[in-house]
Design a protein around this motif. Structure first.
Motif, PDB file in Angstrom:
ATOM      1  N   ASP A  36     -44.200 -15.734  96.549  1.00 54.31           N
ATOM      2  CA  ASP A  36     -44.884 -16.549  97.561  1.00 54.31           C
ATOM      3  C   ASP A  36     -43.955 -16.820  98.743  1.00 54.31           C
ATOM      4  O   ASP A  36     -44.402 -16.838  99.902  1.00 54.31           O
ATOM      5  CB  ASP A  36     -45.347 -17.873  96.945  1.00 54.31           C
ATOM      6  N   ASP A  37     -42.670 -17.023  98.459  1.00 51.37           N
ATOM      7  CA  ASP A  37     -41.713 -17.279  99.544  1.00 51.37           C
ATOM      8  C   ASP A  37     -41.597 -16.072 100.472  1.00 51.37           C
ATOM      9  O   ASP A  37     -41.505 -16.226 101.698  1.00 51.37           O
ATOM     10  CB  ASP A  37     -40.336 -17.618  98.968  1.00 51.37           C
ATOM     11  N   GLU A  38     -41.610 -14.869  99.900  1.00 49.51           N
ATOM     12  CA  GLU A  38     -41.524 -13.662 100.724  1.00 49.51           C
ATOM     13  C   GLU A  38     -42.763 -13.522 101.611  1.00 49.51           C
ATOM     14  O   GLU A  38     -42.663 -13.173 102.796  1.00 49.51           O
ATOM     15  CB  GLU A  38     -41.352 -12.428  99.840  1.00 49.51           C
ATOM     16  N   ILE A  39     -43.930 -13.795 101.045  1.00 55.66           N
ATOM     17  CA  ILE A  39     -45.159 -13.695 101.836  1.00 55.66           C
ATOM     18  C   ILE A  39     -45.191 -14.775 102.908  1.00 55.66           C
ATOM     19  O   ILE A  39     -45.593 -14.520 104.058  1.00 55.66           O
ATOM     20  CB  ILE A  39     -46.402 -13.787 100.937  1.00 55.66           C
ATOM     21  N   ASP A  40     -44.744 -15.972 102.570  1.00 53.41           N
ATOM     22  CA  ASP A  40     -44.711 -17.044 103.570  1.00 53.41           C
ATOM     23  C   ASP A  40     -43.746 -16.696 104.706  1.00 53.41           C
ATOM     24  O   ASP A  40     -44.006 -17.019 105.872  1.00 53.41           O
ATOM     25  CB  ASP A  40     -44.308 -18.364 102.916  1.00 53.41           C
ATOM     26  N   ALA A  41     -42.639 -16.035 104.370  1.00 53.66           N
ATOM     27  CA  ALA A  41     -41.704 -15.587 105.410  1.00 53.66           C
ATOM     28  C   ALA A  41     -42.360 -14.527 106.292  1.00 53.66           C
ATOM     29  O   ALA A  41     -42.121 -14.476 107.512  1.00 53.66           O
ATOM     30  CB  ALA A  41     -40.433 -15.044 104.770  1.00 53.66           C
ATOM     31  N   LEU A  42     -43.198 -13.691 105.686  1.00 53.93           N
ATOM     32  CA  LEU A  42     -43.922 -12.677 106.456  1.00 53.93           C
ATOM     33  C   LEU A  42     -44.925 -13.326 107.409  1.00 53.93           C
ATOM     34  O   LEU A  42     -45.077 -12.896 108.560  1.00 53.93           O
ATOM     35  CB  LEU A  42     -44.630 -11.722 105.487  1.00 53.93           C
ATOM     36  N   VAL A  43     -45.581 -14.376 106.941  1.00 52.28           N
ATOM     37  CA  VAL A  43     -46.507 -15.112 107.807  1.00 52.28           C
ATOM     38  C   VAL A  43     -45.758 -15.694 109.004  1.00 52.28           C
ATOM     39  O   VAL A  43     -46.197 -15.576 110.156  1.00 52.28           O
ATOM     40  CB  VAL A  43     -47.221 -16.232 107.017  1.00 52.28           C
ATOM     41  N   ALA A  44     -44.606 -16.329 108.729  1.00 54.86           N
ATOM     42  CA  ALA A  44     -43.821 -16.925 109.811  1.00 54.86           C
ATOM     43  C   ALA A  44     -43.357 -15.868 110.806  1.00 54.86           C
ATOM     44  O   ALA A  44     -43.405 -16.078 112.028  1.00 54.86           O
ATOM     45  CB  ALA A  44     -42.621 -17.665 109.225  1.00 54.86           C
ATOM     46  N   ALA A  45     -42.927 -14.718 110.294  1.00 52.56           N
ATOM     47  CA  ALA A  45     -42.476 -13.641 111.176  1.00 52.56           C
ATOM     48  C   ALA A  45     -43.632 -13.093 112.005  1.00 52.56           C
ATOM     49  O   ALA A  45     -43.454 -12.743 113.178  1.00 52.56           O
ATOM     50  CB  ALA A  45     -41.843 -12.522 110.350  1.00 52.56           C
ATOM     51  N   SER A  46     -44.813 -13.029 111.404  1.00 52.65           N
ATOM     52  CA  SER A  46     -45.968 -12.533 112.156  1.00 52.65           C
ATOM     53  C   SER A  46     -46.395 -13.539 113.227  1.00 52.65           C
ATOM     54  O   SER A  46     -46.819 -13.146 114.319  1.00 52.65           O
ATOM     55  CB  SER A  46     -47.132 -12.223 111.211  1.00 52.65           C
ATOM     56  N   ASP A  47     -46.278 -14.836 112.924  1.00 49.52           N
ATOM     57  CA  ASP A  47     -46.565 -15.843 113.945  1.00 49.52           C
ATOM     58  C   ASP A  47     -45.622 -15.685 115.137  1.00 49.52           C
ATOM     59  O   ASP A  47     -46.042 -15.762 116.304  1.00 49.52           O
ATOM     60  CB  ASP A  47     -46.417 -17.252 113.354  1.00 49.52           C
ATOM     61  N   ASP A  48     -44.337 -15.476 114.826  1.00 50.95           N
ATOM     62  CA  ASP A  48     -43.362 -15.250 115.903  1.00 50.95           C
ATOM     63  C   ASP A  48     -43.726 -14.009 116.714  1.00 50.95           C
ATOM     64  O   ASP A  48     -43.640 -13.997 117.949  1.00 50.95           O
ATOM     65  CB  ASP A  48     -41.961 -15.092 115.314  1.00 50.95           C
ATOM     66  N   TYR A  49     -44.136 -12.957 116.004  1.00 48.14           N
ATOM     67  CA  TYR A  49     -44.511 -11.712 116.674  1.00 48.14           C
ATOM     68  C   TYR A  49     -45.674 -11.952 117.639  1.00 48.14           C
ATOM     69  O   TYR A  49     -45.636 -11.527 118.807  1.00 48.14           O
ATOM     70  CB  TYR A  49     -44.883 -10.653 115.638  1.00 48.14           C
ATOM     71  N   TYR A  50     -46.705 -12.660 117.169  1.00 48.78           N
ATOM     72  CA  TYR A  50     -47.852 -12.939 118.037  1.00 48.78           C
ATOM     73  C   TYR A  50     -47.466 -13.839 119.211  1.00 48.78           C
ATOM     74  O   TYR A  50     -48.121 -13.821 120.257  1.00 48.78           O
ATOM     75  CB  TYR A  50     -48.988 -13.565 117.231  1.00 48.78           C
ATOM     76  N   ASP A  51     -46.403 -14.619 119.034  1.00 50.11           N
ATOM     77  CA  ASP A  51     -45.897 -15.463 120.124  1.00 50.11           C
ATOM     78  C   ASP A  51     -45.019 -14.682 121.103  1.00 50.11           C
ATOM     79  O   ASP A  51     -44.496 -15.256 122.062  1.00 50.11           O
ATOM     80  CB  ASP A  51     -45.100 -16.641 119.566  1.00 50.11           C
ATOM     81  N   GLY A  52     -44.838 -13.399 120.830  1.00 50.49           N
ATOM     82  CA  GLY A  52     -44.105 -12.551 121.761  1.00 50.49           C
ATOM     83  C   GLY A  52     -42.683 -12.222 121.375  1.00 50.49           C
ATOM     84  O   GLY A  52     -41.977 -11.536 122.134  1.00 50.49           O
ATOM     85  N   VAL A  53     -42.225 -12.656 120.194  1.00 45.77           N
ATOM     86  CA  VAL A  53     -40.849 -12.383 119.769  1.00 45.77           C
ATOM     87  C   VAL A  53     -40.720 -10.919 119.368  1.00 45.77           C
ATOM     88  O   VAL A  53     -41.496 -10.418 118.547  1.00 45.77           O
ATOM     89  CB  VAL A  53     -40.445 -13.293 118.594  1.00 45.77           C
ATOM     90  N   ARG A  54     -39.738 -10.221 119.931  1.00 44.60           N
ATOM     91  CA  ARG A  54     -39.447  -8.839 119.578  1.00 44.60           C
ATOM     92  C   ARG A  54     -37.938  -8.665 119.466  1.00 44.60           C
ATOM     93  O   ARG A  54     -37.188  -9.130 120.329  1.00 44.60           O
ATOM     94  CB  ARG A  54     -39.963  -7.859 120.653  1.00 44.60           C
ATOM     95  N   ASP A  55     -37.505  -7.991 118.408  1.00 43.79           N
ATOM     96  CA  ASP A  55     -36.090  -7.632 118.286  1.00 43.79           C
ATOM     97  C   ASP A  55     -35.816  -6.294 118.949  1.00 43.79           C
ATOM     98  O   ASP A  55     -34.686  -6.019 119.381  1.00 43.79           O
ATOM     99  CB  ASP A  55     -35.691  -7.569 116.811  1.00 43.79           C
ATOM    100  N   HIS A  56     -36.842  -5.454 119.029  1.00 42.17           N
ATOM    101  CA  HIS A  56     -36.726  -4.129 119.632  1.00 42.17           C
ATOM    102  C   HIS A  56     -38.028  -3.835 120.369  1.00 42.17           C
ATOM    103  O   HIS A  56     -39.093  -4.314 119.975  1.00 42.17           O
ATOM    104  CB  HIS A  56     -36.469  -3.044 118.576  1.00 42.17           C
ATOM    105  N   ARG A  57     -37.941  -3.045 121.398  1.00 48.22           N
ATOM    106  CA  ARG A  57     -39.123  -2.616 122.140  1.00 48.22           C
ATOM    107  C   ARG A  57     -39.241  -1.110 122.055  1.00 48.22           C
ATOM    108  O   ARG A  57     -38.243  -0.385 122.109  1.00 48.22           O
ATOM    109  CB  ARG A  57     -39.001  -3.028 123.608  1.00 48.22           C
TER     110      ARG A  57
END
Length: 301
Positions: free
Chosen positions: A39-60
């Motif tokens: 569950d912790d791994e999936i919750d981390a994936l949710v948080a990372a996807s929220d960041d992604y939708y907010d425009g966060v990118r490590d690479h383009r």
């Protein structure tokens, strides 16, 4: 990854498909895994996807492929598809590159090596009448005509419990074993570029040609579990009838033997894939579908 990193704990090894599971996959063209992610791994994936939708990118991406799926906020409350999330987000990539996931895929595909081919993050808004939420019947190999392999497969990872009312992925049981008719240039176009009625008709005609009924199996996927399906298994999904978004990643996988091939259409042009404008080249000048930047290895025996 070094070879020493392709290893599993005893607990993880117990989650691999059994011989009976592998036979089931070979017969039916799909498989529902045990719980591969905490569950912790999936919750981390949710948080990372929220960041992604907010425009966060490590690479383009250095260039924008012609058929790139890339939702942006100005597109509104339609079904979101974003390709290459495993490249653009390190946090998402870290979770998706879990060796256990690759080991499960390798067991099902009966292949010693599994690489990522593509990752697409998907978001179905809780709008029952939204037409983009409905994914018509198709199989993935049609869009991978430039790939040599017939062992490619897709892993579907929801970020939550995913029952039928959320528009879960639905398989056409055993359809990967059908002989195909009606295959022409149009089949290399993505389902979003084709008429739903035409795709429904293609499914019905192929079933009739093979003398079988169309058996549709909606896959109820608990949180942390994944569904896997063969690259020739017809599948689709219905509307999201729930009160919350259906969020998931569709992770397309290739066996280690897969490589680029020339596949000519009737007009003489070559069918291609988005990778062809991104990946490095082989010694003979072909797109390299083993480029670790875009197609990293998940598992090697």
């Amino acid at each position: 990854m070094s070879s020493s990193e392709f290893s599993l704990t005893a607990e993880e090894a117990s989650l691999l498909p059994s011989e009976e599971d592998v036979r089931f996959y070979a017969e039916h063209g799909w498989y529902l895994s045990d719980k591969l992610f905490s569950d912790d791994e999936i919750d981390a994936l949710v948080a990372a996807s929220d960041d992604y939708y907010d425009g966060v990118r490590d690479h383009r991406l250095p260039t924008r492929p012609a058929k790139l799926a890339y939702w942006r906020p100005e597109h509104g409350e339609v079904q979101r598809h974003n390709d290459y999330v495993h490249y653009e987000s390190d946090a998402i990539a870290k979770i998706l590159r879990k060796p256990l996931l690759g080991a499960v895929a390798a067991r099902l595909a009966q292949a010693p090596e599994i690489r990522i081919f593509q990752s697409t993050m998907i978001y179905k808004p809780p709008v029952a009448a939204e037409p983009t939420n409905v994914v018509p019947w198709h199989f993935d190999k049609h869009y991978w005509a430039s790939s040599t392999s017939e062992r490619m497969l897709t892993a579907f990872l929801p970020f939550h419990d995913c029952p039928p009312e959320m528009g879960t992925i639905t398989m056409v049981d055993g359809s990967h074993r059908w002989r195909e008719i009606g295959n022409d240039d149009s089949t290399v176009r993505h389902f979003a570029e084709r008429d739903k009625a035409q795709l429904d008709d293609m499914l019905a005609k192929n079933a009739a040609y093979n003398g079988v009924e169309v058996v549709k199996v909606p896959i109820t996927i608990p949180k942390g579990h994944m569904s896997f399906h063969h690259c020739r298994t017809y599948h689709g999904s219905g509307p999201n009838l729930s009160d919350r978004p259906r969020r998931a990643i569709s992770l397309h996988l290739q066996d280690g033997a897969n490589a680029y091939r020339e596949f000519r259409l009737s007009n003489g042009t070559l069918a291609g894939y988005n990778h062809d404008s991104l990946v490095r080249r082989t010694a003979d000048g072909r797109p390299d579908y083993a480029d670790p930047a875009y197609c990293p290895t998940l598992w090697r025996d």
